[in-house]
Write a protein that holds these residues in place. Structure first.
Motif, short mmCIF file in Angstrom:
data_model
loop_
_atom_site.label_atom_id
_atom_site.label_comp_id
_atom_site.label_asym_id
_atom_site.label_seq_id
_atom_site.Cartn_x
_atom_site.Cartn_y
_atom_site.Cartn_z
N VAL A 17 -26.22 43.09 19.92
CA VAL A 17 -26.82 44.00 20.89
C VAL A 17 -25.88 45.19 21.03
O VAL A 17 -24.66 45.06 20.84
CB VAL A 17 -27.05 43.33 22.26
CG1 VAL A 17 -28.03 42.18 22.16
CG2 VAL A 17 -25.74 42.84 22.85
N SER A 18 -26.39 46.34 21.34
CA SER A 18 -25.57 47.54 21.50
C SER A 18 -25.95 48.27 22.77
O SER A 18 -27.07 48.12 23.27
CB SER A 18 -25.71 48.46 20.28
OG SER A 18 -27.06 48.85 20.11
N ARG A 19 -25.02 49.06 23.26
CA ARG A 19 -25.23 49.78 24.52
C ARG A 19 -24.44 51.08 24.48
O ARG A 19 -23.23 51.07 24.17
CB ARG A 19 -24.77 48.92 25.69
CG ARG A 19 -24.90 49.59 27.07
CD ARG A 19 -24.31 48.70 28.15
NE ARG A 19 -24.34 49.36 29.46
CZ ARG A 19 -25.33 49.25 30.33
NH1 ARG A 19 -26.39 48.49 30.03
NH2 ARG A 19 -25.30 49.87 31.49
N VAL A 21 -22.26 53.77 26.13
CA VAL A 21 -21.38 53.74 27.31
C VAL A 21 -20.76 55.12 27.50
O VAL A 21 -20.24 55.71 26.55
CB VAL A 21 -20.27 52.68 27.14
CG1 VAL A 21 -19.35 52.68 28.34
CG2 VAL A 21 -20.90 51.30 26.94
N VAL A 194 -21.20 54.18 21.48
CA VAL A 194 -22.07 53.01 21.30
C VAL A 194 -21.19 51.79 21.10
O VAL A 194 -20.40 51.72 20.15
CB VAL A 194 -23.02 53.20 20.10
CG1 VAL A 194 -23.83 51.91 19.86
CG2 VAL A 194 -23.96 54.36 20.35
N ARG A 196 -21.01 47.68 20.54
CA ARG A 196 -21.84 46.62 19.96
C ARG A 196 -21.16 45.26 20.13
O ARG A 196 -19.96 45.14 19.93
CB ARG A 196 -22.06 46.89 18.46
CG ARG A 196 -23.00 45.87 17.77
CD ARG A 196 -23.04 46.13 16.27
NE ARG A 196 -23.44 47.49 15.98
CZ ARG A 196 -24.71 47.89 15.86
NH1 ARG A 196 -25.69 47.01 16.01
NH2 ARG A 196 -24.98 49.15 15.60
N GLY A 210 -26.31 41.34 26.82
CA GLY A 210 -26.59 42.62 27.47
C GLY A 210 -25.88 42.74 28.80
O GLY A 210 -25.32 43.80 29.13
N LEU A 213 -22.15 43.45 28.20
CA LEU A 213 -21.85 44.85 27.87
C LEU A 213 -21.98 45.74 29.09
O LEU A 213 -21.21 46.70 29.26
CB LEU A 213 -22.78 45.33 26.76
CG LEU A 213 -22.50 44.78 25.35
CD1 LEU A 213 -23.45 45.42 24.34
CD2 LEU A 213 -21.05 45.03 24.94
N ALA A 214 -22.97 45.46 29.95
CA ALA A 214 -23.11 46.25 31.18
C ALA A 214 -21.88 46.06 32.08
O ALA A 214 -21.37 47.02 32.66
CB ALA A 214 -24.38 45.83 31.92
N GLU A 217 -18.87 47.94 30.66
CA GLU A 217 -18.89 49.36 31.03
C GLU A 217 -18.32 49.56 32.43
O GLU A 217 -17.55 50.49 32.69
CB GLU A 217 -20.31 49.90 30.95
CG GLU A 217 -20.41 51.38 31.32
CD GLU A 217 -21.80 51.94 31.16
OE1 GLU A 217 -21.96 53.17 31.28
OE2 GLU A 217 -22.73 51.16 30.90
#
Length: 251
Positions: A17-19, A21, A194, A196, A210, A213-214, A217
């Motif tokens: 999954v990627s986000r 930031v 980004v 990952r 997910g 990663l949130a 951040e």
């Protein structure tokens, strides 16, 4: 070594999954430092802080003596580092236990020192070189035992960190023995990166990844950012003291 690691991870159902930031504040704070901690150190410590809150990030999947999950009390990170090995370029892991308990600047120096240390000075690297010289079947037997004994499995790390951002590239889904691999790409013009997370789907699912990663951040833009600002304040005070010491006495 890399071939054996890929073999050990061949039966793992990898998902990533990627986000995106936002790192504008982090980049600004880091830019004010004369001796700035590395981005790798910030991600290593940030993810370890998140793993201290989320136990699933400290779990591994073991096949023997029966399929089950094992949870560690704290985290061990393996940072994949490219270096010259006997005249050829290759990857070697740099391993650090409980990185969330180490000051950011100290952690950054530990990573830099480990990356520059000769192979013969590091016990982990000496072991890897010795094992890599063994016949294929012997290597696979050793690795097969190690990945199913928690005490030995920890030597491979509870998570890994790898990045090719310095070459303006982004890593895709990767195969590693660690249950989680964190990677990050280059920053764009707005200071967005980004991030990952590639993980073992047998250990947790995409929803938890997910959330991790949130939370990462939030940690980077709070705890890590505050540590950078404290370092900047310390540098400012240090410069002021040096200037006062050089100033001529008043008459």
């Amino acid at each position: 070594m890399v071939a054996d690691f890929v073999w050990a991870a061949s039966d793992i159902g990898r998902v990533s999954v990627s986000r995106p930031v936002a790192f504008r504040d982090l980049m600004a704070a880091r830019g004010k430092l004369a001796a700035a901690p590395s981005w790798t150190a910030m991600f290593v410590k940030g993810f370890a802080l998140v793993a201290a809150e989320i136990p699933e990030l400290r779990r591994i999947y073991l096949r023997l003596p029966w399929p089950h999950l094992y949870e560690y009390v704290d985290s061990t990170v393996c940072v994949m580092h490219e270096r010259l090995i006997m005249g050829d370029r290759g990857l070697l892991p740099l391993r650090f236990h409980r990185p969330n308990t180490v000051a950011l600047q100290e952690l950054s120096e530990m990573i830099r020192d480990a990356a520059a240390a000769p192979l013969e000075k590091t016990s982990l690297h000496r072991k890897l070189v010795v094992i890599a010289r063994l016949p294929l079947l012997v290597r696979r037997l050793i690795l097969g035992i190690c990945v199913n004994i928690p005490r030995l499995r920890r030597e491979l790390g509870t998570y890994g960190v790898s990045s090719a951002a310095r070459w303006r590239t982004d890593l895709g889904t990767s195969r590693t023995p660690q249950p989680s691999l964190l990677s990050y790409g280059p920053a764009d013009a707005d200071g967005t990166v980004v991030v990952r997370l590639t993980f073992d789907h047998r250990v947790f699912d995409g929803a938890l990844a997910g959330r991790a990663l949130a939370r990462l951040e939030e940690v980077l833009n709070s705890s890590i950012l505050e540590e950078l600002r404290d370092l900047a304040s310390s540098e400012f005070v240090g410069v002021g003291l040096k200037a006062s010491a050089r100033a001529p006495p008043s008459r």
